[in-house]
Design an enzyme around this catalytic site. Sequence first.
Site, PDB file in Angstrom:
ATOM      1  CG  ASP A  49     -41.619 -51.685  -0.396  1.00 51.84           C
ATOM      2  OD1 ASP A  49     -41.690 -50.810  -1.267  1.00 51.84           O
ATOM      3  OD2 ASP A  49     -40.580 -52.301  -0.126  1.00 51.84           O
ATOM      4  CG  ASP A  88     -42.522 -52.473   6.023  1.00 50.58           C
ATOM      5  OD1 ASP A  88     -41.528 -53.009   5.514  1.00 50.58           O
ATOM      6  OD2 ASP A  88     -43.626 -52.406   5.440  1.00 50.58           O
TER       7      ASP A  88
END
Length: 227
Positions: free
Chosen positions: A16, A14
């Site tokens: 953020d 991922d």
Amino acid sequence: MTQSRPGPAAVLFDMDGTLVDSERLWDVALRELAVEYGGLLSDAARVAMVGSDAATSMRILHADLGQQWRPLEPSQTWIARRMTALFRTGLVWRPGALALLRAVRTAGLPTALVTSTARPLVEVALETLGRHNFDVVVAGDEVHTPKPHPEPYRLAAHLLGVPIERCVAIEDSRAGVTSALAAGAAVLGVPSEVPLDPADGLHLLETLAGVDLTLLGTLLAPAQATH
């Protein structure tokens, strides 16, 4: 006889809050937009946005302000423009993230960036993250059903040509963890803005500092055991 494969077939990151400390930048932009609309963003609404795609976040913001009548597109455009400026000047790596990414790449393991952020903003982030660090990028506007649906992680594994069951996904948000677990990946959760609840298949750590390939391999051991 029981045997285990030596490690993951791929590592799915991922963006953020996992690789970069960008949730604080989203916080700045979202609260500024709320003020622009004459209101204040509640903490509960902000938490609900973490890990969501832009359209979902704008729906939450509009509802939080009691302005459900607002169209999504102008809000998304405003946020994208503000976040582009913030990404160009304020992206900072999360503790241990860069070292782990480098170790994974040095070992020759395939990698994917799997994010709810839209492609134009991801392209700005890749100036910091390094395009060469990812074999595949799946952005939030490139799937039919974004996180928490499993589609983003299933698509990443498909594009890499590896079984999702032999992938380790690294996430910080509830939506991301739900997506990766539903897809069938082993999941390493490193919460940033929002605590993560224990779940089957989820391995929780406070930081990526010190995480190495050996540790990632242990996450897959139960799933990889064969007779």
